[in-house]
Design an enzyme around this catalytic site. Structure first.
Site, PDB file in Angstrom:
ATOM      1  N   GLU A   1       0.821  -1.206   0.000  1.00  0.00           N
ATOM      2  CA  GLU A   1       0.000   0.000   0.000  1.00  0.00           C
ATOM      3  C   GLU A   1       0.864   1.270   0.000  1.00  0.00           C
ATOM      4  OE1 GLU A   1      -2.214  -2.892   2.811  1.00  0.00           O
ATOM      5  OE2 GLU A   1      -0.193  -2.616   1.994  1.00  0.00           O
TER       6      GLU A   1
ATOM      7  N   GLY B   1      11.150 -39.821   3.500  1.00  0.00           N
ATOM      8  CA  GLY B   1      10.981 -41.216   3.136  1.00  0.00           C
ATOM      9  C   GLY B   1       9.656 -41.786   3.617  1.00  0.00           C
TER      10      GLY B   1
END
Length: 360
Positions: free
Chosen positions: A55, A295
């Protein structure tokens, strides 16, 4: 009712916000467009924490022309002092007449206070335009702010029959080059990449982002209950690594710290890492999105702990068979109703492979 022009300008704000996809953490990705007389007179996007918010940049670009203009932003303007001043003060001072925001900020320090302050200053405030897109762009920030845990995205590369490696552990490369490159883009947007000790021991991965134009490397996290990770492991080389364990092994911890790692001890009753508490700790460290590349066993443990939000599965057009390693190590089910339910959000072809994005 929002007009076609409102939709167009909010779309531009979201596109600008996307420029910060790899850089804004721990802050949300925010873009802003200032419009007067149907013309864009100022734009801005937040690049990283400590730099001006979207902004402020858009209003600076608009200058005096911002008086009486409409400001479009994908997240409620902040109303509190952080690393930068409150954006609502800049909006009010600029003389903006109308603010259109996609969604309310979930941060308890804001959470509607920005809208209230703007309204008190006589500014028309509307929100809800492209709300779903705005939430998706900052899904990790919303998760951390609303539930105290990051958004956890688990990436898996597998054969079409769901095998992630051969029986001997070899997995390079199940998927093609395009899929691997795509995986690095998902790594790049995350605040941290998480794996387990088994993967570090067997593959010695760098676990960094490669082939993506980004100035920031995610934190690397290793779930290693006994602190067995070697101090010479490649992922420790740049010092941006957290090793989470469950035992207070002073010698091993000292070796890891000497190699540049940070250590956290988060045990459960079974002598393993308490994964839910680990995620709460990562949120405390202001991490929004966690990218998991682990894994079979850790994948299963994370799933059982209820901390996985999204699966990013790359399926290769090949078959390995039952001898190969699966995606998840889970207890045997006796009824199909016990299976984990998923919502398929996207299926896309990446090179020769398929990428399936699914949510729990």
């Amino acid at each position: 009712m929002f007009t076609a022009a409102d939709h167009e300008f909010m779309g531009q704000a979201l596109q600008l916000a996307g420029h910060g996809l790899y850089t804004t953490t721990p802050n949300p990705r925010v873009g802003c467009v200032v419009v007067a007389g149907g013309m864009v007179i100022g734009t801005g996007w937040h690049e990283k924490a400590g730099l001006p918010h979207a902004e402020a940049l858009a209003l600076e670009a608009a200058g005096a022309r911002a008086r009486g203009a409409t400001l479009y932003v994908n997240l409620e303007p902040c109303s509190h002092h952080g690393r930068t001043p409150p954006c609502v003060d800049a909006v009010i001072a600029a003389g903006v007449k109308r603010v259109v925001a996609a969604i309310q900020d979930p941060n308890p320090k804001v959470a509607g206070a920005g809208f209230s302050k703007l309204r008190e200053a006589g500014i028309t405030v509307e929100h809800g335009l492209k709300e779903d897109e705005a939430r998706e762009l900052n899904i990790g920030f919303f998760a951390r702010m609303t539930r105290g845990r990051p958004w956890v995205r688990m990436k898996i590369a597998a054969s079409l029959d769901g095998r992630t490696a051969l029986a001997n552990g070899r997995s390079r490369w199940i998927t093609g080059e395009a899929a691997r490159a795509d995986g690095h883009r998902w790594r790049a947007r995350a605040c941290a990449v998480l794996t387990g000790f088994g993967t570090v021991r067997d593959d010695d991965p760098q676990l960094n982002v490669r082939g993506v134009d980004t100035p920031r490397q995610p934190l690397k996290i290793v779930v290693d209950s006994k602190f067995e990770t070697s101090p010479s492991a490649r992922l420790l080389e740049d010092g941006r690594t957290l090793v989470a364990g469950a035992v207070n092994d002073a010698k091993r911890i000292a070796s890891l710290k000497a190699a540049g790692a940070e250590v956290a001890i988060i045990p459960n009753d079974s002598g393993k890492v308490e994964l839910y508490k680990l995620m709460e700790e990562l949120a405390r460290r202001e991490l929004n999105e966690i990218h998991v590349e682990a894994g079979t066993r850790l994948n299963g443990s994370l799933l059982q702990a209820g901390v996985v939000d999204e699966l990013l599965v790359y399926l290769a057009p090949r078959i390995i068979g039952d001898s190969g390693r699966g995606m998840f190590s889970l207890p045997e089910l006796t009824e199909l109703s016990q299976a984990t339910a998923l919502e398929i959000r996207e299926v896309e072809r990446i090179g020769e492979d398929l990428r399936v994005r699914a949510r729990l």
